[in-house]
Design an enzyme around this catalytic site. Structure first.
Site, PDB file in Angstrom:
ATOM      1  N   LEU A  32       0.823  -1.220   0.000  1.00 51.62           N
ATOM      2  CA  LEU A  32       0.000   0.000   0.000  1.00 51.62           C
ATOM      3  C   LEU A  32       0.854   1.266   0.000  1.00 51.62           C
ATOM      4  O   LEU A  32       1.879   1.347   0.660  1.00 51.62           O
ATOM      5  CB  LEU A  32      -0.922  -0.012   1.222  1.00 51.62           C
ATOM      6  CG  LEU A  32      -1.868  -1.222   1.325  1.00 51.62           C
ATOM      7  CD1 LEU A  32      -2.789  -1.070   2.540  1.00 51.62           C
ATOM      8  CD2 LEU A  32      -2.702  -1.404   0.054  1.00 51.62           C
ATOM      9  N   GLN A  88      -8.722   5.679 -10.654  1.00 51.38           N
ATOM     10  CA  GLN A  88      -8.698   6.060 -12.070  1.00 51.38           C
ATOM     11  C   GLN A  88      -7.368   5.658 -12.722  1.00 51.38           C
ATOM     12  O   GLN A  88      -7.272   5.540 -13.936  1.00 51.38           O
ATOM     13  CB  GLN A  88      -8.914   7.578 -12.145  1.00 51.38           C
ATOM     14  CG  GLN A  88      -8.907   8.171 -13.525  1.00 51.38           C
ATOM     15  CD  GLN A  88     -10.063   7.698 -14.370  1.00 51.38           C
ATOM     16  OE1 GLN A  88     -11.168   7.509 -13.870  1.00 51.38           O
ATOM     17  NE2 GLN A  88      -9.801   7.484 -15.642  1.00 51.38           N
ATOM     18  N   HIS A 109      -3.324   4.209  -2.496  1.00 46.93           N
ATOM     19  CA  HIS A 109      -4.273   3.381  -1.748  1.00 46.93           C
ATOM     20  C   HIS A 109      -4.856   4.164  -0.573  1.00 46.93           C
ATOM     21  O   HIS A 109      -6.041   4.060  -0.273  1.00 46.93           O
ATOM     22  CB  HIS A 109      -3.577   2.116  -1.233  1.00 46.93           C
ATOM     23  CG  HIS A 109      -3.034   1.219  -2.298  1.00 46.93           C
ATOM     24  ND1 HIS A 109      -1.679   1.041  -2.489  1.00 46.93           N
ATOM     25  CD2 HIS A 109      -3.644   0.441  -3.228  1.00 46.93           C
ATOM     26  CE1 HIS A 109      -1.482   0.190  -3.484  1.00 46.93           C
ATOM     27  NE2 HIS A 109      -2.660  -0.185  -3.961  1.00 46.93           N
ATOM     28  N   SER A 126       2.599   0.255  -6.895  1.00 48.69           N
ATOM     29  CA  SER A 126       3.354  -0.700  -6.076  1.00 48.69           C
ATOM     30  C   SER A 126       4.606  -1.159  -6.818  1.00 48.69           C
ATOM     31  O   SER A 126       5.592  -1.559  -6.194  1.00 48.69           O
ATOM     32  CB  SER A 126       2.476  -1.912  -5.750  1.00 48.69           C
ATOM     33  OG  SER A 126       1.304  -1.484  -5.087  1.00 48.69           O
ATOM     34  N   GLN A 165      -9.887  -0.898 -15.917  1.00 50.36           N
ATOM     35  CA  GLN A 165     -10.434  -1.732 -14.836  1.00 50.36           C
ATOM     36  C   GLN A 165     -11.665  -1.057 -14.225  1.00 50.36           C
ATOM     37  O   GLN A 165     -12.708  -1.701 -14.028  1.00 50.36           O
ATOM     38  CB  GLN A 165      -9.351  -1.924 -13.773  1.00 50.36           C
ATOM     39  CG  GLN A 165      -9.828  -2.476 -12.446  1.00 50.36           C
ATOM     40  CD  GLN A 165      -8.657  -2.751 -11.519  1.00 50.36           C
ATOM     41  OE1 GLN A 165      -7.911  -3.681 -11.763  1.00 50.36           O
ATOM     42  NE2 GLN A 165      -8.494  -1.970 -10.473  1.00 50.36           N
TER      43      GLN A 165
HETATM   44  P1  AMP Z   1      -3.513  -2.406  -6.832  1.00 46.93           P
HETATM   45  O1  AMP Z   1      -3.126  -2.702  -5.412  1.00 46.93           O
HETATM   46  O2  AMP Z   1      -2.393  -1.888  -7.657  1.00 46.93           O
HETATM   47  O3  AMP Z   1      -4.304  -3.501  -7.459  1.00 46.93           O
HETATM   48  O4  AMP Z   1      -4.505  -1.171  -6.731  1.00 46.93           O
HETATM   49  C1  AMP Z   1      -5.616  -1.179  -5.880  1.00 46.93           C
HETATM   50  C2  AMP Z   1      -6.460   0.034  -6.155  1.00 46.93           C
HETATM   51  O5  AMP Z   1      -5.683   1.216  -5.951  1.00 46.93           O
HETATM   52  C3  AMP Z   1      -6.964   0.093  -7.602  1.00 46.93           C
HETATM   53  O6  AMP Z   1      -8.312   0.558  -7.611  1.00 46.93           O
HETATM   54  C4  AMP Z   1      -6.023   1.068  -8.240  1.00 46.93           C
HETATM   55  O7  AMP Z   1      -6.580   1.741  -9.344  1.00 46.93           O
HETATM   56  C5  AMP Z   1      -5.767   2.029  -7.104  1.00 46.93           C
HETATM   57  N1  AMP Z   1      -4.515   2.763  -7.303  1.00 46.93           N
HETATM   58  C6  AMP Z   1      -3.294   2.250  -7.620  1.00 46.93           C
HETATM   59  N2  AMP Z   1      -2.393   3.247  -7.788  1.00 46.93           N
HETATM   60  C7  AMP Z   1      -3.059   4.408  -7.577  1.00 46.93           C
HETATM   61  C8  AMP Z   1      -2.699   5.796  -7.615  1.00 46.93           C
HETATM   62  N3  AMP Z   1      -1.464   6.191  -7.909  1.00 46.93           N
HETATM   63  N4  AMP Z   1      -3.664   6.724  -7.367  1.00 46.93           N
HETATM   64  C9  AMP Z   1      -4.931   6.337  -7.069  1.00 46.93           C
HETATM   65  N5  AMP Z   1      -5.335   5.044  -7.011  1.00 46.93           N
HETATM   66  C10 AMP Z   1      -4.422   4.099  -7.271  1.00 46.93           C
END
Ligand code: AMP
Length: 282
Positions: free
Chosen positions: A33, A148, A37, A186, A153
């Site tokens: 995270l 976004q 997140h 991440s 997705q």
């Molecule tokens: P992930 O853990 O990468 O699967 O992401 C989990 C959620 O966090 C998803 O809805 C992503 O779109 C969101 N997310 C990932 N990176 C960002 C970011 N830089 N800004 C906003 N939301 C993000």
């Protein structure tokens, strides 16, 4: 209040009982995270009384040559983030708790799942939607928050909710960036300092496109930045640059009016990165 950790469906039921009644928001994540997140969790807290964060690196959404086994796993630190942000329940199942060994039925993302990002990651969005539907069924949230940053997705989750009549409100959250424009991810922890310099050109290209007005000019301006970065060391290896309708992810035409998404994906070293920006055309 302490975070309640649930590892399977039974523990999740007990956690929901312990957390008590009210409106529930779900923030699905794969862990590791970061500030992006955190922003989703804060938005979720505005939308509901209780926030559930799921942490699950979903094998179904990784291709055979992708980074499932080396995807960052930082569970203890993630729990600390969730505690700081006022999350009530963390749902962190093992793969065996999520998928039956003889599983057969899955969600299909349809044609919209095989364009743009889906064209480079066959089956990815089927895997995403399958796990999201399972998480919806397990957690039973009133609202779910998605970034976004993963625009296709987000669009496909909205499509699934509409097509399958799911009683869940979907909230999209803006992309959180570093001060120099790099979208938080991440996977950024894999970038060496030189990789990171090259990677900055994804957001730079999007900004160059965003100051233009017509679709061809938008793409040309962004492409010029990406072509320069293709000569960097390490080079930016472009997968795609696309200007699409935010709801359908089909390429927009020259006469398109309203919102469009300029999306980019590229490899830098061994790391694959995606980014996008929402534009108003016409
Ligand atoms: P992930 O853990 O990468 O699967 O992401 C989990 C959620 O966090 C998803 O809805 C992503 O779109 C969101 N997310 C990932 N990176 C960002 C970011 N830089 N800004 C906003 N939301 C993000």
């Amino acid at each position: 209040m302490d975070v309640i950790v649930a590892g399977n469906r039974e523990e999740l039921g007990k956690a929901r009982e312990a957390a008590g009644p009210g409106r529930y928001a779900l923030v699905p994540t794969m862990g590791a995270l970061h500030e992006g997140h955190r922003s989703l969790i804060r938005l979720a807290r505005e939308q509901a009384d209780q926030v559930v964060v799921s942490i699950f690196v979903n094998p179904l959404q990784f291709g055979p040559h992708e980074d499932f086994s080396r995807y960052p796993r930082t569970f203890e630190a993630d729990l600390g983030v969730c505690a700081e942000e006022g999350v009530r329940v963390v749902f962190a199942p093992a793969v065996a708790d999520m998928y039956l060994p003889d599983r057969q039925v899955a969600v299909s993302a349809g044609a919209m799942g095989s364009v743009v990002e889906g064209a480079f990651r066959p089956g990815h969005f089927d895997g995403v939607l399958t796990v999201v539907l399972k998480l919806f069924n397990l957690v039973q949230p009133d609202v779910a928050v998605f970034g976004q940053k993963d625009a296709q997705q987000l669009a496909l989750v909205r499509r699934m909710v509409a097509d399958l009549n799911l009683p869940i409100a979907i909230v999209g959250a803006p992309t959180v960036r570093e001060a120099d424009g790099l979208a938080l991810s991440s996977r950024n922890r894999y970038l060496s300092p030189a990789d990171r310099m090259t990677a900055l050109n994804l957001s730079k290209a999007l900004r160059a496109g965003a100051v233009q007005r017509e679709p061809e000019r938008i793409k040309d301006a962004a492409r010029a930045v990406l072509e320069t970065a293709a000569r960097f060391d390490p080079p930016l290896l472009l997968d795609y640059l696309a200007l699409v309708d935010p709801a359908t992810f089909t390429e927009v035409t020259e006469d398109h009016r309203g919102e469009a998404i300029l999306a980019v994906a590229a490899k830098v070293g061994t790391t694959r990165l995606i980014d996008n920006v929402v534009l108003a055309l016409g």
